[in-house]
Design a protein around this motif. Structure first.
Motif, PDB file in Angstrom:
ATOM      1  N   ASN A 109      40.792   0.456  14.239  1.00 25.05           N
ATOM      2  CA  ASN A 109      40.896   0.345  15.959  1.00 25.05           C
ATOM      3  C   ASN A 109      39.849  -0.386  16.608  1.00 25.05           C
ATOM      4  O   ASN A 109      38.705  -0.600  16.147  1.00 25.05           O
ATOM      5  CB  ASN A 109      40.623   1.989  16.412  1.00 25.05           C
ATOM      6  CG  ASN A 109      41.810   2.909  15.821  1.00 25.05           C
ATOM      7  OD1 ASN A 109      42.834   2.418  15.563  1.00 25.05           O
ATOM      8  ND2 ASN A 109      41.445   4.153  16.032  1.00 25.05           N
ATOM      9  N   SER A 147      45.242  -0.643  16.110  1.00 32.49           N
ATOM     10  CA  SER A 147      45.474  -0.403  17.744  1.00 32.49           C
ATOM     11  C   SER A 147      44.193  -1.309  18.235  1.00 32.49           C
ATOM     12  O   SER A 147      42.874  -0.819  17.810  1.00 32.49           O
ATOM     13  CB  SER A 147      45.229   0.868  17.943  1.00 32.49           C
ATOM     14  OG  SER A 147      44.313   1.576  17.473  1.00 32.49           O
ATOM     15  N   GLU A 161      42.267  -0.048  22.693  1.00 30.72           N
ATOM     16  CA  GLU A 161      41.789   1.330  23.226  1.00 30.72           C
ATOM     17  C   GLU A 161      40.713   1.236  24.188  1.00 30.72           C
ATOM     18  O   GLU A 161      40.048   0.253  24.700  1.00 30.72           O
ATOM     19  CB  GLU A 161      41.424   2.098  21.892  1.00 30.72           C
ATOM     20  CG  GLU A 161      42.226   2.083  20.444  1.00 30.72           C
ATOM     21  CD  GLU A 161      43.638   3.166  20.832  1.00 30.72           C
ATOM     22  OE1 GLU A 161      43.515   3.733  21.927  1.00 30.72           O
ATOM     23  OE2 GLU A 161      44.406   3.041  19.825  1.00 30.72           O
ATOM     24  N   ASN A 189      33.282   5.453  15.084  1.00 30.50           N
ATOM     25  CA  ASN A 189      33.836   4.527  15.966  1.00 30.50           C
ATOM     26  C   ASN A 189      32.601   3.995  16.848  1.00 30.50           C
ATOM     27  O   ASN A 189      32.807   3.309  17.959  1.00 30.50           O
ATOM     28  CB  ASN A 189      34.801   5.178  16.947  1.00 30.50           C
ATOM     29  CG  ASN A 189      34.039   6.481  17.396  1.00 30.50           C
ATOM     30  OD1 ASN A 189      33.011   7.022  17.119  1.00 30.50           O
ATOM     31  ND2 ASN A 189      35.077   7.601  17.686  1.00 30.50           N
TER      32      ASN A 189
END
Length: 204
Positions: A145, A165, A168, A201
């Motif tokens: 991501n 993805s 985001e 993340n």
């Protein structure tokens, strides 16, 4: 290269990973996605740049460790190095702890492997570190991501992204949706994890 590129066909796996709370499930999800992302990255590099034996794969630790098996299988003749990154004491910059040997002085392409790009700061720092030691050729970051801000920032710096993805939202240091609430180091070691900005993340 025709990037940034979002890979289709793994949406259910990504969704399961984002919903997982058990460390084993999150680790397995990242490993599985690495086995999807590795071959897809190899296809793009081979299709646009040629043979895969003149490629440097840089595994960014700790987030990229679980993705390593998928890339090692997809790039059996590439050179690999590992780079350990950490936050500076003030938390404002990213510093490297170590970088394993880079065997050659020049490569056809370089691929940075990490789970998440939040602001892109870690991957930019890795790129500077590696490019100071060898001619990288075109640079590609393979992630699961990425926040939109990181995708744009890295693209402007000449590092294109490939992942599941790439646009985001970013809330503080956290990409949403994230991959659960577990720190990358805890995932790798099997610990219970913790929540907040220290999650996998929190690229920086």
């Amino acid at each position: 290269m025709t990037l940034p590129t979002e890979i289709s066909g793994a949406e259910k796996r990504v969704a399961r990973l984002q919903e997982a709370t058990d460390p084993f499930d999150v680790r397995q999800g990242i490993i599985e996605l690495g086995h999807v992302l590795g071959p897809r990255t190899a296809d793009i590099v081979h299709g646009e740049l040629g043979p895969l034996d003149d490629v440097l794969c840089v595994v960014v630790l700790r987030g990229g460790a679980l993705m390593y098996p998928g890339f090692a299988a997809a790039f059996p003749h590439a050179d690999f190095c590992m780079v350990g990154m950490r936050r500076s004491p003030d938390g404002n910059t990213v510093e490297h702890e170590y970088l394993t040997d880079i065997p050659r002085d020049s490569y056809q392409a370089t691929i940075y492997i990490d789970c998440i790009a939040a602001t892109g700061g870690t991957l930019l720092a890795v790129g500077e570190l590696v490019s100071a030691r060898c001619h990288t050729g075109p640079e590609l970051a393979a992630v699961i991501n990425s926040a939109a801000v990181a995708t744009e920032r890295l693209h402007l710096a000449g590092i294109n992204l490939l992942g599941f993805s790439l646009y985001e939202e970013l809330h503080g240091p956290v990409v949403t949706p994230d991959m659960g609430r577990l720190d990358a180091g805890d995932l790798f070691s099997g610990g219970a994890g913790r929540s907040g900005a220290d999650g996998p993340n929190s690229d920086g």
